[in-house]
Design an enzyme around this catalytic site. Structure first.
Site, PDB file in Angstrom:
ATOM      1  N   LYS A  17       0.834  -1.206   0.000  1.00 23.70           N
ATOM      2  CA  LYS A  17       0.000   0.000   0.000  1.00 23.70           C
ATOM      3  C   LYS A  17       0.869   1.258   0.000  1.00 23.70           C
ATOM      4  CE  LYS A  17      -2.718  -0.225   3.356  1.00 23.70           C
ATOM      5  NZ  LYS A  17      -3.256   0.158   4.656  1.00 23.70           N
ATOM      6  N   ILE A  19       3.892   1.597  -1.256  1.00 26.58           N
ATOM      7  CA  ILE A  19       4.489   1.781  -2.586  1.00 26.58           C
ATOM      8  C   ILE A  19       3.422   2.281  -3.571  1.00 26.58           C
ATOM      9  CG2 ILE A  19       5.571   0.584  -4.532  1.00 26.58           C
ATOM     10  CD1 ILE A  19       7.444   0.758  -2.201  1.00 26.58           C
ATOM     11  N   ASP A  71       7.021   3.578   5.859  1.00 27.99           N
ATOM     12  CA  ASP A  71       6.433   4.057   4.606  1.00 27.99           C
ATOM     13  C   ASP A  71       6.872   5.481   4.281  1.00 27.99           C
ATOM     14  OD1 ASP A  71       5.026   1.957   3.427  1.00 27.99           O
ATOM     15  OD2 ASP A  71       3.357   2.184   4.819  1.00 27.99           O
ATOM     16  N   THR A 192     -11.833 -13.501  -7.143  1.00 25.97           N
ATOM     17  CA  THR A 192     -12.223 -12.112  -6.870  1.00 25.97           C
ATOM     18  C   THR A 192     -13.063 -11.965  -5.598  1.00 25.97           C
ATOM     19  OG1 THR A 192     -14.279 -12.223  -8.138  1.00 25.97           O
ATOM     20  CG2 THR A 192     -12.281 -11.643  -9.359  1.00 25.97           C
ATOM     21  N   THR A 195     -12.010  -9.659  -2.754  1.00 26.08           N
ATOM     22  CA  THR A 195     -12.149  -8.258  -3.163  1.00 26.08           C
ATOM     23  C   THR A 195     -13.603  -7.806  -3.053  1.00 26.08           C
ATOM     24  OG1 THR A 195     -10.241  -8.381  -4.603  1.00 26.08           O
ATOM     25  CG2 THR A 195     -11.851  -6.666  -5.119  1.00 26.08           C
ATOM     26  N   LYS A 227     -15.774  -8.439 -13.854  1.00 27.51           N
ATOM     27  CA  LYS A 227     -16.520  -9.060 -12.763  1.00 27.51           C
ATOM     28  C   LYS A 227     -16.343  -8.267 -11.469  1.00 27.51           C
ATOM     29  CE  LYS A 227     -16.696 -13.631 -10.588  1.00 27.51           C
ATOM     30  NZ  LYS A 227     -15.968 -14.907 -10.616  1.00 27.51           N
ATOM     31  N   CYS A 383      26.254   4.421  12.623  1.00 28.75           N
ATOM     32  CA  CYS A 383      25.773   4.560  13.991  1.00 28.75           C
ATOM     33  C   CYS A 383      26.452   3.526  14.887  1.00 28.75           C
ATOM     34  CB  CYS A 383      24.249   4.486  14.021  1.00 28.75           C
ATOM     35  SG  CYS A 383      23.554   5.395  15.405  1.00 28.75           S
ATOM     36  N   MET A 386      29.753   2.698  13.576  1.00 31.37           N
ATOM     37  CA  MET A 386      30.861   3.598  13.898  1.00 31.37           C
ATOM     38  C   MET A 386      31.354   3.319  15.313  1.00 31.37           C
ATOM     39  SD  MET A 386      31.137   7.694  14.532  1.00 31.37           S
ATOM     40  CE  MET A 386      31.229   7.615  16.309  1.00 31.37           C
ATOM     41  N   HIS A 520      22.642   8.532  10.388  1.00 32.91           N
ATOM     42  CA  HIS A 520      22.035   7.543   9.493  1.00 32.91           C
ATOM     43  C   HIS A 520      21.867   8.146   8.101  1.00 32.91           C
ATOM     44  CE1 HIS A 520      20.984   4.351  12.346  1.00 32.91           C
ATOM     45  NE2 HIS A 520      20.904   5.335  13.217  1.00 32.91           N
ATOM     46  N   GLU A 522      21.339   6.763   5.373  1.00 26.96           N
ATOM     47  CA  GLU A 522      20.396   6.049   4.497  1.00 26.96           C
ATOM     48  C   GLU A 522      19.053   6.760   4.379  1.00 26.96           C
ATOM     49  OE1 GLU A 522      21.560   5.021   7.412  1.00 26.96           O
ATOM     50  OE2 GLU A 522      20.113   3.851   8.562  1.00 26.96           O
TER      51      GLU A 522
END
Ligand code: GLN
Length: 548
Positions: A17, A19, A71, A192, A195, A227, A383, A386, A520, A522
């Site tokens: 979700k 992404i 996220d 389906t 869903t 459908k 972190c 190091m 950090h 990243e």
């Protein structure tokens, strides 16, 4: 006027979700809209900072020092708007805020209830996240509601979303529901029914989705989409297939090709230029066609290696892209590293010790740093990485026997890493750097700037100033810095405000590339710019490989 797109999830979690939301945001951004993303988490914790990485995966840190859902990392990698504390909130935060108001008497004697008080508070938080009414207001805020429709926990969020659409009017709020269409091998069919049920559940609450993103391991054929449309009251063009892809950076293209962004723009009456996903296509091409490959050993605790390092994995991949190389990350459980086994690291092109908390596996990480130093393997310590490199250097190069961090050995004779409160002078006095600092014992969080020393690797990488984000408690103990530097360790960056050690490295004459950072990096890597530190690290790994 800010418009809102709520993204809900059905059937099961882990469908992507985050992404999907980030991809929609990216397409809208490419149409020239100012976009942000907001994540609502249904749990009661005030933030994920206190949650175990098993439970939650990575804790993403924003510039303003919020500990948030992972996220938000995807959001920053997919769009240009930077995330702030207000882009992620939890049920716990909502209740805390409402209870504070109640204690102050703000509700004037009324009975405080989920509807309207909790749901109003949620709407206020959402509008705040979108900057509504401020100069930072976005055109479109994509609001991802955590959890799965049908959970008790997320119900108030859905109710708040429904109320927002009621108040704002149909052209100002859109709903996208992410659902799962399983392939049943025994029947040889896509099903389906889940869903149909999840959309029924949503409609019971009063939300009719404008679009369905149907996750499946394969493309959903048109007759199945038809459908789904019939049973869910979503027009067929709104039933969008999101199949498994080999890189997440393909998702914007997949959604755009099926018209998701156009559907949203039509619904929200947004007149924009058309989407331009050229840079995504180029990115995917780079990801799929690396000229060569490097293999990095990531030495951490086995148990927290996968989802706990989302941003780090992405940052390494981005760095690969900028070096035209594929990056293969091999997890090495540091608990298995002993003087007998550490030689196994020889097969890698570089070693990375990531951040971490707690004693388990630390001696293995120290061994990994020692191995990298002695065998001239490129080393990046982040972190904790190091900190272990500093401990290793203290023990084996500066003659500080049994040096350690007080996190792992409170009785160590040489606390080269310690809480600021524990930095004792020889006379036993405790020196705090800054009377106004509350760093001792609490996390150092968010972005801080440091001056970088001339003539160092760090300077080549960052220039004179480095600004990166933090999430840690322990610091390199100032009282040992002279000893360490006399023994040859280079302190290459120091924070501007509190003069804390931010980067250490080995001189180029003794090691090709050995860097430890207290921050950090990243969290700030994106596929577009990559990140200078990771790009330099992967380059060093490639050099090592070419020489071998
Ligand atoms: N446990 C160490 C500290 O708190 C390192 C934290 C980290 O790596 N994020 O300082």
């Amino acid at each position: 006027m800010t418009k809102y797109v709520f993204v809900t999830g059905g059937v099961v979690s882990s469908l992507g979700k985050g992404i999907a939301s980030a991809s929609l945001a990216a397409i809208l951004e490419s149409r020239g809209l100012k976009v942000t993303l907001i994540k609502l988490d249904p749990y009661i914790n005030v933030d994920p900072g206190t949650m175990s990485p098993f439970q939650h995966g990575e804790v993403f840190v924003t510039d303003d020092g919020a500990e948030t859902d992972l996220d938000l990392g995807h959001y920053e990698r997919f769009i240009t708007t930077r995330m702030k504390k207000s882009n992620n909130f939890t049920t716990g935060q909502i209740y805390m805020s409402v209870l504070e108001k109640e204690r102050r008497g703000d509700y004037l004697g009324k009975t405080v209830q989920v509807i309207p008080h909790i749901t109003n508070e949620m709407q206020d938080f959402i509008r705040r996240g979108a900057g509504q009414g401020t100069p930072d207001a976005v055109d479109v805020a994509i609001v991802e509601i955590g959890g799965t429709v049908g959970d008790i926990e997320s119900l108030p969020f859905l109710e708040a979303a429904r109320q927002m659409s009621l108040k704002a009017g149909p052209n100002n709020v859109a709903f996208v529901h992410l659902t799962y269409v399983p392939w049943i091998a025994a029947a040889g069919e896509l099903k389906t029914k889940p869903t149909q049920h999840t959309v029924q559940k949503l409609r019971e609450i009063g939300i009719q989705p404008d679009a369905l993103i149907c996750r499946a391991d394969r493309r959903i054929p048109d007759d199945e989409r038809e459908k789904i449309s019939l049973f869910t009251n979503v027009p067929e063009y709104g039933v969008i297939s999101m199949w498994d892809v080999n890189t997440i950076y393909k998702v914007p293209r997949v959604l755009h090709e099926q018209g998701l962004d156009q559907l949203i723009c039509t619904k929200l009456q947004l007149n924009t230029k058309s989407a331009d996903l050229k840079r995504w296509d180029t990115l995917v091409h780079e990801v799929e066609n690396p000229a060569e490959q490097v293999t990095i050993a990531m030495c951490g605790k086995y148990t927290d290696l996968s989802d706990s390092y989302k941003s780090l994995n992405e940052a390494l991949r981005h760095a690969g892209i900028h070096n035209h190389a594929g990056v293969k990350i091999e997890y090495v459980d540091s608990e298995t590293l002993t003087p007998q086994t550490v030689g196994g690291l020889a097969k890698f092109d570089a070693i990375l010790v990531p951040g971490g908390f707690g004693k388990r596996g630390v001696e293995g990480k120290i061994l990994a740093a020692q191995y990298a130093r002695e065998h001239k393997l490129p080393y990046l310590g982040i972190c904790l990485g190091m900190q272990v490199a500093t401990i290793e250097y203290a023990r084996h190069m500066a003659g500080l026997e049994n040096a350690n961090s007080t996190e792992f050995d409170p009785e160590t004779p040489h606390p080269v890493i310690a809480l600021i409160d524990e930095w004792q002078d020889a006379d036993g006095s405790i020196q705090k750097r800054d009377a106004n600092s509350d760093l001792g014992g609490t996390m150092r969080l968010g972005a801080q700037s440091s001056d970088v020393k001339d003539g160092t690797l760090a300077r080549d990488i960052y220039g004179p100033v480095v600004t990166e984000r933090h999430r840690h408690r322990y610091e390199a103990n100032e009282h040992y810095l002279d000893r360490l530097q006399q023994a040859g360790l280079v302190i290459s960056a120091i924070t501007q405000r509190e003069k804390l050690t931010e980067m250490v490295e080995l001189p180029r004459e003794v090691h090709p590339w050995f860097v430890g950072v207290q921050f950090h990096p990243e969290f700030k890597s994106t596929p577009w710019g990559g990140h200078p530190l990771f790009t330099a690290f992967i380059k060093a790994a490639l050099n090592h490989k070419h020489q071998a």
